[in-house]
Design a protein around this motif. Structure first.
Motif, PDB file in Angstrom:
ATOM      1  N   LEU A   1       0.830  -1.203   0.000  1.00 47.80           N
ATOM      2  CA  LEU A   1       0.000   0.000   0.000  1.00 47.80           C
ATOM      3  C   LEU A   1       0.867   1.256   0.000  1.00 47.80           C
ATOM      4  CD1 LEU A   1      -2.704   1.471   0.227  1.00 47.80           C
ATOM      5  CD2 LEU A   1      -2.607   1.139   2.709  1.00 47.80           C
ATOM      6  N   ALA A   2       1.919   1.263   0.826  1.00 51.77           N
ATOM      7  CA  ALA A   2       2.816   2.419   0.856  1.00 51.77           C
ATOM      8  C   ALA A   2       3.498   2.617  -0.494  1.00 51.77           C
ATOM      9  CB  ALA A   2       3.858   2.248   1.963  1.00 51.77           C
ATOM     10  N   ARG A   3       3.888   1.504  -1.138  1.00 52.62           N
ATOM     11  CA  ARG A   3       4.505   1.603  -2.466  1.00 52.62           C
ATOM     12  C   ARG A   3       3.527   2.179  -3.483  1.00 52.62           C
ATOM     13  NH1 ARG A   3       8.315  -1.437  -5.517  1.00 52.62           N
ATOM     14  NH2 ARG A   3       9.463  -1.652  -3.553  1.00 52.62           N
ATOM     15  N   ARG A   4       2.292   1.717  -3.446  1.00 53.53           N
ATOM     16  CA  ARG A   4       1.299   2.203  -4.400  1.00 53.53           C
ATOM     17  C   ARG A   4       1.056   3.704  -4.215  1.00 53.53           C
ATOM     18  NH1 ARG A   4       0.784  -0.274  -8.491  1.00 53.53           N
ATOM     19  NH2 ARG A   4      -0.082  -2.206  -7.668  1.00 53.53           N
ATOM     20  N   LEU A   5       0.952   4.149  -2.968  1.00 50.60           N
ATOM     21  CA  LEU A   5       0.733   5.570  -2.707  1.00 50.60           C
ATOM     22  C   LEU A   5       1.967   6.390  -3.050  1.00 50.60           C
ATOM     23  CD1 LEU A   5      -1.243   5.392   0.664  1.00 50.60           C
ATOM     24  CD2 LEU A   5      -2.157   5.806  -1.615  1.00 50.60           C
ATOM     25  N   ARG A   6       3.142   5.824  -2.820  1.00 56.25           N
ATOM     26  CA  ARG A   6       4.375   6.525  -3.195  1.00 56.25           C
ATOM     27  C   ARG A   6       4.455   6.706  -4.698  1.00 56.25           C
ATOM     28  NH1 ARG A   6       8.415   3.810  -6.049  1.00 56.25           N
ATOM     29  NH2 ARG A   6       9.495   2.683  -4.398  1.00 56.25           N
ATOM     30  N   ASN A   7       4.097   5.666  -5.458  1.00 57.38           N
ATOM     31  CA  ASN A   7       4.103   5.773  -6.917  1.00 57.38           C
ATOM     32  C   ASN A   7       3.145   6.861  -7.393  1.00 57.38           C
ATOM     33  OD1 ASN A   7       5.905   3.670  -6.933  1.00 57.38           O
ATOM     34  ND2 ASN A   7       4.424   2.134  -7.602  1.00 57.38           N
ATOM     35  N   LEU A   8       1.966   6.903  -6.799  1.00 58.84           N
ATOM     36  CA  LEU A   8       1.008   7.942  -7.164  1.00 58.84           C
ATOM     37  C   LEU A   8       1.544   9.323  -6.805  1.00 58.84           C
ATOM     38  CD1 LEU A   8      -1.764   8.910  -8.144  1.00 58.84           C
ATOM     39  CD2 LEU A   8      -2.660   8.424  -5.854  1.00 58.84           C
ATOM     40  N   SER A   9       2.166   9.455  -5.644  1.00 59.72           N
ATOM     41  CA  SER A   9       2.724  10.745  -5.231  1.00 59.72           C
ATOM     42  C   SER A   9       3.764  11.225  -6.235  1.00 59.72           C
ATOM     43  CB  SER A   9       3.356  10.627  -3.836  1.00 59.72           C
ATOM     44  OG  SER A   9       2.412  10.180  -2.888  1.00 59.72           O
ATOM     45  N   HIS A  10       4.643  10.332  -6.631  1.00 58.51           N
ATOM     46  CA  HIS A  10       5.690  10.715  -7.588  1.00 58.51           C
ATOM     47  C   HIS A  10       5.078  11.098  -8.936  1.00 58.51           C
ATOM     48  CE1 HIS A  10       9.668  10.908  -9.321  1.00 58.51           C
ATOM     49  NE2 HIS A  10       9.314  10.052 -10.270  1.00 58.51           N
ATOM     50  N   ALA A  11       4.078  10.351  -9.380  1.00 60.71           N
ATOM     51  CA  ALA A  11       3.443  10.673 -10.653  1.00 60.71           C
ATOM     52  C   ALA A  11       2.752  12.037 -10.602  1.00 60.71           C
ATOM     53  CB  ALA A  11       2.430   9.578 -11.009  1.00 60.71           C
ATOM     54  N   ILE A  12       2.124  12.358  -9.479  1.00 64.52           N
ATOM     55  CA  ILE A  12       1.480  13.678  -9.341  1.00 64.52           C
ATOM     56  C   ILE A  12       2.521  14.787  -9.344  1.00 64.52           C
ATOM     57  CG2 ILE A  12       0.162  15.122  -7.744  1.00 64.52           C
ATOM     58  CD1 ILE A  12      -1.369  12.618  -6.915  1.00 64.52           C
ATOM     59  N   ASN A  13       3.638  14.569  -8.664  1.00 62.99           N
ATOM     60  CA  ASN A  13       4.701  15.580  -8.651  1.00 62.99           C
ATOM     61  C   ASN A  13       5.256  15.794 -10.054  1.00 62.99           C
ATOM     62  OD1 ASN A  13       4.585  16.054  -5.847  1.00 62.99           O
ATOM     63  ND2 ASN A  13       5.901  14.298  -5.437  1.00 62.99           N
ATOM     64  N   VAL A  14       5.321  14.718 -10.849  1.00 59.64           N
ATOM     65  CA  VAL A  14       5.769  14.859 -12.241  1.00 59.64           C
ATOM     66  C   VAL A  14       4.802  15.743 -13.021  1.00 59.64           C
ATOM     67  CG1 VAL A  14       6.113  13.597 -14.402  1.00 59.64           C
ATOM     68  CG2 VAL A  14       7.055  12.687 -12.283  1.00 59.64           C
ATOM     69  N   GLU A  15       3.501  15.538 -12.837  1.00 56.13           N
ATOM     70  CA  GLU A  15       2.512  16.351 -13.558  1.00 56.13           C
ATOM     71  C   GLU A  15       2.539  17.800 -13.093  1.00 56.13           C
ATOM     72  OE1 GLU A  15       0.874  15.552 -16.152  1.00 56.13           O
ATOM     73  OE2 GLU A  15       1.632  13.497 -16.107  1.00 56.13           O
ATOM     74  N   LEU A  16       2.760  18.020 -11.794  1.00 54.67           N
ATOM     75  CA  LEU A  16       2.869  19.402 -11.305  1.00 54.67           C
ATOM     76  C   LEU A  16       4.090  20.090 -11.893  1.00 54.67           C
ATOM     77  CD1 LEU A  16       1.921  18.880  -7.541  1.00 54.67           C
ATOM     78  CD2 LEU A  16       0.533  19.995  -9.301  1.00 54.67           C
ATOM     79  N   LEU A  17       5.163  19.334 -12.112  1.00 56.67           N
ATOM     80  CA  LEU A  17       6.345  19.904 -12.758  1.00 56.67           C
ATOM     81  C   LEU A  17       6.059  20.193 -14.227  1.00 56.67           C
ATOM     82  CD1 LEU A  17       9.406  20.581 -12.683  1.00 56.67           C
ATOM     83  CD2 LEU A  17       9.819  18.179 -13.256  1.00 56.67           C
ATOM     84  N   ARG A  18       5.431  19.265 -14.908  1.00 56.63           N
ATOM     85  CA  ARG A  18       5.099  19.479 -16.317  1.00 56.63           C
ATOM     86  C   ARG A  18       4.124  20.642 -16.487  1.00 56.63           C
ATOM     87  NH1 ARG A  18       4.021  13.207 -18.182  1.00 56.63           N
ATOM     88  NH2 ARG A  18       6.181  12.657 -18.663  1.00 56.63           N
TER      89      ARG A  18
END
Length: 366
Positions: A236-253
């Motif tokens: 669960l922590a891995r899944r949420l971490r992956n989502l967090s990183h993907a959101i940060n990528v979109e905020l950067l883009r």
């Protein structure tokens, strides 16, 4: 010697304990499934709130300068990421991811053990013969590199703890896929040769670990049930971490953020290896190391979704968490009782063998 009356029905007591655990497993499955159901319902709003704080309270000028089309695209991309993550927040998908994490840890431990063995062998063979005797009180300086088996020692000493950050995964991450590929895909392993005699024991342990994640079935041993629960928490922590990183990528883009924290840094925060500053829920605030800089200390904020923050913001999740904790306590009591019964049974069996071994041989009669 123990009292024989205390060991008469130890196998029956162990079987009764296993039946009790097996009967409680469906309840555990329902608790986990309900927790994930509530999480899927609460996650979109929690992500929106975290992104709202970043866009309006931390970087308001950047967000207001974005054109309408870009802002709408940003919201749509984040919503799509959350939807894809929610579709994977089920017991079945987390079991698959937990099995993958277990295999990753096995590969990492196996690599560290092999590397440690190679370094020890290299150190033993690099002397080129017997060392010359040194005068008393002398110190010999070796030029061999230090052992690098840190992860191996971590695995041996920190069993049950959160693993150290997997830097390899962060390095090979591609933001375009948002890390939502098939979690059961093994991309690193090629064809392997048959196990040698030296690795058979290790292979047996790995097969036993893999059997922990059989689809649709929980273990029938209380110790393994606890490991199953720990593995699900890691997944669960891995899944949420992956989502967090993907959101940060979109905020950067999208132009809201100007920097992107690597996955290994997120893992270090989750593992408690990196101290953070106070931040709103589901956000992570880190000081930037700029020695000698004047004025207020530079900081960076990023999205980091954690079960603790989500539970603090959602009362229903806290209720589900309490039920899981109560079930864990019950299983832990079963595990303690299981270990005591097993030890008494082994003691009883050893005593019986001892008595048989010291019994004098029978003398044949005519």
């Amino acid at each position: 010697m123990s009292d024989p009356s205390d060991s008469i029905d130890l196998p029956g007591q162990l079987q009764a304990l296993n039946r009790r655990l097996t009967q409680s497993n469906p309840e555990l499955y329902r608790h986990v499934a309900l927790y994930l159901q509530v999480l899927r319902q609460a996650l979109p709003q929690q992500v929106r709130q975290a992104c709202f704080h970043l866009s309006t309270q931390v970087h308001p000028q950047r967000y207001t300068e974005l054109p309408l089309e870009r802002r709408q695209l940003l919201h749509g991309q984040i919503q799509e990421l959350v939807g894809r993550c929610c579709s994977l927040l089920t017991v079945e998908h987390l079991v698959i991811l937990a099995a993958q994490i277990s295999r990753e840890r096995q590969r990492r431990d196996r690599h560290d053990r092999e590397q440690l063995l190679e370094e020890l062998t290299w150190e033993g063979e690099s002397g080129g013969g017997e060392p010359e005797p040194l005068p008393p009180g002398s110190v010999q300086i070796a030029f061999a590199p230090p052992l690098a088996g840190g992860s191996f020692l971590w695995g041996a000493l920190g069993h049950g703890e959160a693993p150290p950050p997997d830097t390899d995964e962060g390095e090979r991450h591609d933001p375009d896929d948002a890390q939502f590929d098939d979690p059961d895909e093994d991309s690193e392993d090629g064809p392997e040769e048959g196990p040698s005699d030296e690795t058979k024991g290790r292979s047996d342990l790995e097969e036993l670990e893999d059997s922990l994640w059989q689809a649709g079935r929980l273990p029938d041993d209380p110790e393994r049930v606890l490991r199953w629960m720990d593995g699900m928490e890691l997944a669960l922590a891995r899944r949420l971490r992956n989502l967090s990183h993907a959101i940060n990528v979109e905020l950067l883009r999208g132009g809201v953020s100007r920097s992107l924290l690597p996955v290994s840094l997120l893992d270090a925060v989750l593992a408690g290896q990196l101290e953070t500053m106070a931040a709103p829920a589901n956000l992570m605030r880190l000081p930037l190391p700029f020695p000698g800089a004047r004025g207020p200390q530079a900081q960076t904020l990023a999205v980091l979704l954690r079960p603790t923050d989500l539970e603090l913001e959602e009362p229903r999740l806290r209720t589900c968490r309490r039920r899981l904790q109560q079930h864990r306590q019950e299983v832990r009591r079963m595990a303690q009782q299981f270990r005591r019964l097993q030890r008494r049974l082994r003691i009883h069996q050893a005593e019986q063998l001892w008595l048989q071994d010291i019994r004098p041989p029978s003398i044949p009669t005519d």
